[in-house]
Design a protein around this motif. Structure first.
Motif, PDB file in Angstrom:
ATOM      1  N   ARG A  96     103.546  26.636   4.588  1.00  0.00           N
ATOM      2  CA  ARG A  96     102.735  25.443   4.327  1.00  0.00           C
ATOM      3  C   ARG A  96     103.586  24.325   3.718  1.00  0.00           C
ATOM      4  NH1 ARG A  96      96.902  26.546   3.694  1.00  0.00           N
ATOM      5  NH2 ARG A  96      96.521  28.662   4.427  1.00  0.00           N
ATOM      6  N   ARG A  97     104.422  24.684   2.777  1.00  0.00           N
ATOM      7  CA  ARG A  97     105.275  23.665   2.145  1.00  0.00           C
ATOM      8  C   ARG A  97     106.248  23.069   3.149  1.00  0.00           C
ATOM      9  NH1 ARG A  97     104.937  27.148  -2.477  1.00  0.00           N
ATOM     10  NH2 ARG A  97     106.796  28.296  -1.824  1.00  0.00           N
ATOM     11  N   ALA A  98     106.778  23.886   4.045  1.00  0.00           N
ATOM     12  CA  ALA A  98     107.723  23.387   5.045  1.00  0.00           C
ATOM     13  C   ALA A  98     107.057  22.375   5.973  1.00  0.00           C
ATOM     14  CB  ALA A  98     108.283  24.558   5.858  1.00  0.00           C
ATOM     15  N   ILE A  99     105.817  22.636   6.358  1.00  0.00           N
ATOM     16  CA  ILE A  99     105.095  21.723   7.247  1.00  0.00           C
ATOM     17  C   ILE A  99     104.750  20.426   6.525  1.00  0.00           C
ATOM     18  CG2 ILE A  99     102.912  21.400   8.502  1.00  0.00           C
ATOM     19  CD1 ILE A  99     103.063  24.430   9.162  1.00  0.00           C
ATOM     20  N   GLU A 100     104.387  20.521   5.256  1.00  0.00           N
ATOM     21  CA  GLU A 100     103.966  19.339   4.491  1.00  0.00           C
ATOM     22  C   GLU A 100     105.144  18.516   3.964  1.00  0.00           C
ATOM     23  OE1 GLU A 100      99.790  21.066   2.591  1.00  0.00           O
ATOM     24  OE2 GLU A 100     101.703  21.423   1.567  1.00  0.00           O
ATOM     25  N   PRO A 306      93.594  19.711  17.860  1.00  0.00           N
ATOM     26  CA  PRO A 306      93.378  18.277  17.632  1.00  0.00           C
ATOM     27  C   PRO A 306      93.466  17.919  16.158  1.00  0.00           C
ATOM     28  CG  PRO A 306      91.275  19.377  17.961  1.00  0.00           C
ATOM     29  CD  PRO A 306      92.340  20.429  18.142  1.00  0.00           C
ATOM     30  N   TYR A 307      93.915  16.704  15.860  1.00  0.00           N
ATOM     31  CA  TYR A 307      93.844  16.199  14.491  1.00  0.00           C
ATOM     32  C   TYR A 307      93.084  14.875  14.501  1.00  0.00           C
ATOM     33  CZ  TYR A 307      97.927  13.250  15.683  1.00  0.00           C
ATOM     34  OH  TYR A 307      98.782  12.349  16.258  1.00  0.00           O
ATOM     35  N   GLY A 312      87.088  10.357  11.195  1.00  0.00           N
ATOM     36  CA  GLY A 312      86.658  11.674  11.645  1.00  0.00           C
ATOM     37  C   GLY A 312      86.803  11.913  13.129  1.00  0.00           C
ATOM     38  N   ARG A 313      87.197  10.885  13.867  1.00  0.00           N
ATOM     39  CA  ARG A 313      87.362  11.062  15.312  1.00  0.00           C
ATOM     40  C   ARG A 313      88.730  11.666  15.627  1.00  0.00           C
ATOM     41  NH1 ARG A 313      86.715   5.742  18.447  1.00  0.00           N
ATOM     42  NH2 ARG A 313      88.070   5.032  16.770  1.00  0.00           N
ATOM     43  N   THR A 341      96.736  19.306   8.290  1.00  0.00           N
ATOM     44  CA  THR A 341      97.606  18.505   7.440  1.00  0.00           C
ATOM     45  C   THR A 341      97.725  17.084   7.969  1.00  0.00           C
ATOM     46  OG1 THR A 341      98.858  20.501   6.834  1.00  0.00           O
ATOM     47  CG2 THR A 341      99.919  18.372   6.425  1.00  0.00           C
ATOM     48  N   LEU A 342      97.889  16.941   9.286  1.00  0.00           N
ATOM     49  CA  LEU A 342      97.970  15.614   9.884  1.00  0.00           C
ATOM     50  C   LEU A 342      96.652  14.858   9.720  1.00  0.00           C
ATOM     51  CD1 LEU A 342      99.994  16.284  13.172  1.00  0.00           C
ATOM     52  CD2 LEU A 342     100.816  15.376  11.003  1.00  0.00           C
ATOM     53  N   SER A 343      95.545  15.561   9.802  1.00  0.00           N
ATOM     54  CA  SER A 343      94.251  14.911   9.604  1.00  0.00           C
ATOM     55  C   SER A 343      94.143  14.338   8.189  1.00  0.00           C
ATOM     56  CB  SER A 343      93.108  15.911   9.847  1.00  0.00           C
ATOM     57  OG  SER A 343      93.077  16.338  11.193  1.00  0.00           O
ATOM     58  N   ARG A 344      94.638  15.083   7.202  1.00  0.00           N
ATOM     59  CA  ARG A 344      94.622  14.573   5.809  1.00  0.00           C
ATOM     60  C   ARG A 344      95.514  13.349   5.677  1.00  0.00           C
ATOM     61  NH1 ARG A 344      94.707  20.169   4.677  1.00  0.00           N
ATOM     62  NH2 ARG A 344      96.955  20.137   4.253  1.00  0.00           N
TER      63      ARG A 344
END
Length: 347
Positions: A96-100, A306-307, A312-313, A341-344
């Protein structure tokens, strides 16, 4: 071929099938009955296991690449395993840390998308792909900085604080005062608009002869709007990272498949068309081998999620492309987490 429902397999067949698939996904090699008998507490002889494997082959779930070889799952078998038997493993805190790690709210969104995709590629040992959302930046200010008699730097500042520069060819006779006049006009008239809105507003002013600009200043404004509009239309819609991960030590005997896959990854327009199929859904989509025509020759799998943007779309898709011999239980949740993560980030 229709996938056999998991409920139609008895417990012995399910156990043998699961062990064959898990062993194959771990090694990439066909699995023999003796291997299964040593791995499992099935209390079955190799001969009994061979009989079960034969039954599974007749159902289209296993195949023998050679007469004397063991069995490996077919694409149909992999689909049954992924949909009905797989136990997903959530990404570890380190993953998770690597992706973020590469995601920040400052800077171009493409850099953040590229960083997340590169991290996902490295963790999954696949090629990572992400669709870049079509953005309509709201404009705040324009500027022109003279470079020489024939070129200037066109500067665009967005309401989000982003700054982008493009080199603009100048018509003959442009002076610093004309550059300033054109920049002031664009900033005054187009602030608060998107590029498309700015282009339409300029077109209407010119058609109705309402603009106070004349001569070279008018041409500068037209060129300035045009270069930004053209740039927005030509922005990359797909980022691919980590193709080199497909060339690992396990590909030596499978170089032709990998070569075909690398060629297919060059066709970004075709991949974009494939990923658009995931835009309509709310969940991760998995294409195994020939389930997707684009990668049927290379026998590759695609996992895409999808992100979403701030409203919200769904605005894009992130995923991986790799061999059908994927650790699906690990990679699918990893793709899910990257999409979340990308959605956030986009909010």
């Amino acid at each position: 071929m229709a996938v056999t429902p998991i409920t139609e397999l008895n417990e012995r067949a399910r156990d043998v099938f699961r062990l064959v698939v898990e062993s194959y996904l771990g090694t990439g090699l066909p699995v023999g009955s003796r291997t299964i008998s040593r791995m499992a507490s099935l209390s079955l002889s190799p001969a009994s296991i061979r009989n079960v494997m034969q039954d599974l082959e007749e159902l289209g779930l296993l195949a023998a690449p050679h007469t004397s070889a063991g069995r490996m799952p077919t694409e149909t078998g992999l689909r049954l395993f992924v949909d009905g038997m797989m136990q997903a493993a959530e990404p570890s805190p380190e993953e998770r840390r690597a992706i973020e790690a590469g995601l920040t709210e400052s800077g171009p969104i493409e850099e953040a998308l590229s960083a997340a995709t590169a991290a996902l590629s490295g963790l999954s040992a696949c090629a990572g792909v992400v669709m870049v959302p079509k953005r309509e930046p709201v404009l705040r200010q324009f500027g022109f900085v003279s470079l020489n008699d024939r070129q200037a730097l066109a500067v665009l500042v967005g309401h989000d604080g982003s700054v982008e520069n493009r080199i603009l060819d100048l018509p003959e006779g442009v002076t610093p005062s004309l550059l300033a006049e054109a920049a002031n006009f664009m900033s005054a008239r187009f602030a608060g608009l998107t590029l498309n809105q700015a282009g339409e507003a300029l077109r209407q002013e010119l058609e109705n002869e309402r603009t106070a600009l004349q001569g070279l200043a008018r041409e500068l404004v037209e060129r300035g709007v045009a270069i930004w509009s053209q740039d927005a239309d030509e922005r990359p819609v797909l980022i691919v990272r980590g193709q080199s991960h497909l060339l690992d030590d396990g590909t030596a005997a499978d170089l032709e498949r990998v070569r075909q896959l690398l060629e297919q990854l060059e066709g970004k327009r075709e991949i974009f068309g494939l990923l658009q199929g995931a835009l309509a859904g709310n969940a991760t989509k998995i294409f195994i081998g020939s389930e997707n025509k684009l990668f049927s020759l290379s026998g590759s799998s695609v996992i895409a999620a999808p992100y979403r943007g701030g409203d919200g779309r769904v605005v894009g898709v992130v995923g991986v492309i790799g061999p059908t011999r994927l650790n699906y239980a690990r990679v699918i949740p990893m793709v899910d987490f990257t999409a979340q993560t990308l959605s956030r980030l986009m909010r």
